[in-house]
Design a protein around this motif. Structure first.
Motif, short mmCIF file in Angstrom:
data_model
loop_
_atom_site.label_atom_id
_atom_site.label_comp_id
_atom_site.label_asym_id
_atom_site.label_seq_id
_atom_site.Cartn_x
_atom_site.Cartn_y
_atom_site.Cartn_z
N HIS A 270 0.84 -1.19 0.00
CA HIS A 270 0.00 0.00 0.00
C HIS A 270 0.88 1.24 0.00
O HIS A 270 1.91 1.27 0.69
N MET A 271 0.50 2.27 -0.74
CA MET A 271 1.22 3.54 -0.67
C MET A 271 0.94 4.19 0.67
O MET A 271 -0.20 4.25 1.13
N ASP A 272 2.00 4.69 1.32
CA ASP A 272 1.80 5.34 2.62
C ASP A 272 1.40 6.80 2.42
O ASP A 272 1.64 7.41 1.38
N LEU A 273 0.78 7.34 3.45
CA LEU A 273 0.21 8.70 3.39
C LEU A 273 1.27 9.74 3.08
O LEU A 273 1.03 10.66 2.28
N GLU A 274 2.45 9.63 3.69
CA GLU A 274 3.48 10.64 3.50
C GLU A 274 3.99 10.67 2.06
O GLU A 274 4.28 11.74 1.52
N LEU A 275 4.10 9.49 1.44
CA LEU A 275 4.53 9.46 0.05
C LEU A 275 3.47 10.10 -0.84
O LEU A 275 3.80 10.87 -1.75
N PHE A 276 2.20 9.80 -0.58
CA PHE A 276 1.14 10.42 -1.38
C PHE A 276 1.16 11.93 -1.22
O PHE A 276 0.99 12.67 -2.20
N LYS A 277 1.36 12.41 0.00
CA LYS A 277 1.41 13.86 0.24
C LYS A 277 2.57 14.49 -0.53
O LYS A 277 2.45 15.59 -1.08
N LYS A 278 3.71 13.81 -0.55
CA LYS A 278 4.87 14.33 -1.27
C LYS A 278 4.55 14.47 -2.75
O LYS A 278 4.86 15.50 -3.37
N ARG B 150 10.38 8.38 -3.99
CA ARG B 150 10.93 8.45 -2.63
C ARG B 150 12.31 9.11 -2.63
O ARG B 150 12.69 9.77 -1.66
N ASN B 151 13.03 8.93 -3.70
CA ASN B 151 14.42 9.42 -3.76
C ASN B 151 14.57 10.72 -4.53
O ASN B 151 15.57 11.43 -4.35
N ASN B 152 13.61 11.02 -5.40
CA ASN B 152 13.71 12.21 -6.25
C ASN B 152 12.37 12.93 -6.29
O ASN B 152 11.32 12.33 -6.03
N ASP B 153 12.42 14.20 -6.66
CA ASP B 153 11.17 14.93 -6.86
C ASP B 153 10.47 14.43 -8.11
O ASP B 153 11.10 13.88 -9.02
N LEU B 154 9.17 14.67 -8.15
CA LEU B 154 8.33 14.20 -9.25
C LEU B 154 8.86 14.66 -10.60
O LEU B 154 9.03 13.87 -11.55
N TYR B 155 9.17 15.94 -10.72
CA TYR B 155 9.59 16.48 -12.02
C TYR B 155 11.07 16.25 -12.30
O TYR B 155 11.51 16.38 -13.45
N GLU B 156 11.85 15.89 -11.28
CA GLU B 156 13.21 15.43 -11.55
C GLU B 156 13.17 14.12 -12.32
O GLU B 156 13.96 13.91 -13.24
N VAL B 157 12.24 13.25 -11.94
CA VAL B 157 12.07 11.99 -12.65
C VAL B 157 11.53 12.25 -14.05
O VAL B 157 12.06 11.73 -15.04
N TRP B 158 10.51 13.09 -14.16
CA TRP B 158 9.87 13.35 -15.45
C TRP B 158 10.84 13.99 -16.45
O TRP B 158 10.83 13.66 -17.64
N ASN B 159 11.70 14.87 -15.96
CA ASN B 159 12.62 15.58 -16.84
C ASN B 159 14.00 14.94 -16.92
O ASN B 159 14.93 15.51 -17.50
N SER B 160 14.14 13.76 -16.35
CA SER B 160 15.44 13.07 -16.36
C SER B 160 15.79 12.63 -17.78
O SER B 160 14.93 12.42 -18.63
N ASN B 161 17.08 12.47 -18.03
CA ASN B 161 17.53 12.01 -19.34
C ASN B 161 16.97 10.62 -19.66
O ASN B 161 16.67 10.31 -20.81
N ARG B 162 16.84 9.79 -18.64
CA ARG B 162 16.31 8.44 -18.83
C ARG B 162 14.88 8.48 -19.35
O ARG B 162 14.53 7.77 -20.29
N PHE B 163 14.05 9.34 -18.73
CA PHE B 163 12.66 9.44 -19.16
C PHE B 163 12.56 10.08 -20.53
O PHE B 163 11.75 9.68 -21.38
N LYS B 164 13.36 11.10 -20.79
CA LYS B 164 13.35 11.74 -22.10
C LYS B 164 13.74 10.76 -23.20
O LYS B 164 13.12 10.74 -24.28
N LYS B 165 14.75 9.95 -22.94
CA LYS B 165 15.17 8.96 -23.93
C LYS B 165 14.07 7.93 -24.15
O LYS B 165 13.83 7.50 -25.28
N PHE B 166 13.39 7.56 -23.07
CA PHE B 166 12.31 6.60 -23.20
C PHE B 166 11.18 7.16 -24.07
O PHE B 166 10.63 6.45 -24.91
#
Length: 289
Positions: free
Chosen positions: A36-44, A245-261
């Motif tokens: 289950h997703m925990d409340l604090e992660l959802f809030k983040k 958990r380790n990165n901000d939402l838009y750090e993941v979205w704008n990462s080189n890995r996601f862009k390449k994907f």
């Protein structure tokens, strides 16, 4: 070209109280683990959403109402500017003493796949009577509220004959809208297709060819543990693109890995996209018009 994040699935739980034919959560193909997703992660996640986000779907694989913190989680969604939508099989609704937390949603979808016990359980193992009681309880609180109540039926060979009765029932019970969706055979097994999917092409997701419109260029899925995958079809978590958990939402979205994907998606170079079906709605009726 870069893309804005416009749609997002947030998996509140990967556990499920039902067993549905072809679903990886039901037949032990969800090898990435369950939780289950925990409340604090959802809030983040919700704190980091931008106004450009249009829709937030609060499910992926599993029943979101199984999350032990679901009431607290939905009490926070009013702060999200995007449209918030939750889909449930409805069987757990009657277990909640107070359903006011559901009114924080913009849309509540209840999957209701048959108008009698036999038809209801044809492609799933659930509790018809409990689902009916939950539906009736939910309608009482959503009626005259800003939360849109949608009753949804996944069409199979057995319930297809109940199509018109389903629309009548949905209207009479007090739903705002009724929707017919195509059957999703995620296992790919031919025997499942032959047994459950109507032969009429209108009711099949396998219409041939790949879609011109690629919504995955503007969307992502956050699993219950914070891992990010490109779309709901990646139920195994084979294309991991980061972890909230380790990165901000838009750090993941704008990462080189996601862009390449995303570039690989545009070039149609991924096997995961080979049998993608964008349009899953067959027919719908809006009773508010």
């Amino acid at each position: 070209m870069d893309y804005e994040l416009k749609r997002m699935n947030i998996e509140l739980s990967s556990h499920c109280n039902y067993r549905c034919v072809g679903c990886p959560s039901s037949d032990d193909r969800l090898l990435r683990g369950k939780g289950h997703m925990d409340l604090e992660l959802f809030k983040k996640i919700s704190r980091q959403m931008k106004n450009s986000l249009e829709k937030t779907y609060l499910w992926n694989y599993g029943e979101p109402l199984l999350n032990p913190e679901i009431e607290k989680i939905l009490d926070t969604v009013g702060k999200i500017s995007a449209e918030t939508i939750l889909s449930t099989n409805g069987a757990l609704i009657e277990d909640f003493e107070d359903l006011k937390f559901l009114l924080n949603l913009d849309k509540l979808i209840i999957s209701f796949n048959g108008l009698d016990r036999e038809t209801y359980n044809y492609h799933q193992k659930g509790d018809f009577d409990k689902a009916v009681r939950g539906l009736e309880k939910a309608v009482k609180i959503t009626r005259d509220s800003d939360t849109e109540m949608v009753l949804q039926m996944v069409v199979n060979k057995k319930n297809l004959e109940q199509k018109e009765e389903f629309f009548k029932y949905s209207k009479n019970v007090g739903a705002d809208k009724a929707v017919l969706k195509s059957f999703n055979n995620m296992s790919g097994e031919k025997t499942i297709e032959e047994q459950f999917i109507p032969e009429d092409e209108r009711y099949s997701r396998k219409k041939g060819g790949r879609p011109d419109y690629l919504p995955c260029l503007e969307s992502m899925v956050v699993n219950w543990d914070g891992t990010v995958v490109p779309c709901c079809w990646d139920y195994k978590g084979e294309h991991l693109l980061g972890n909230i958990r380790n990165n901000d939402l838009y750090e993941v979205w704008n990462s080189n890995r996601f862009k390449k994907f995303r570039e690989n998606i545009k070039r149609r170079e991924l096997d995961i996209c080979s049998d993608c079906s964008i349009e899953t709605t067959i027919e719908e009726k809006d009773f508010r018009k």
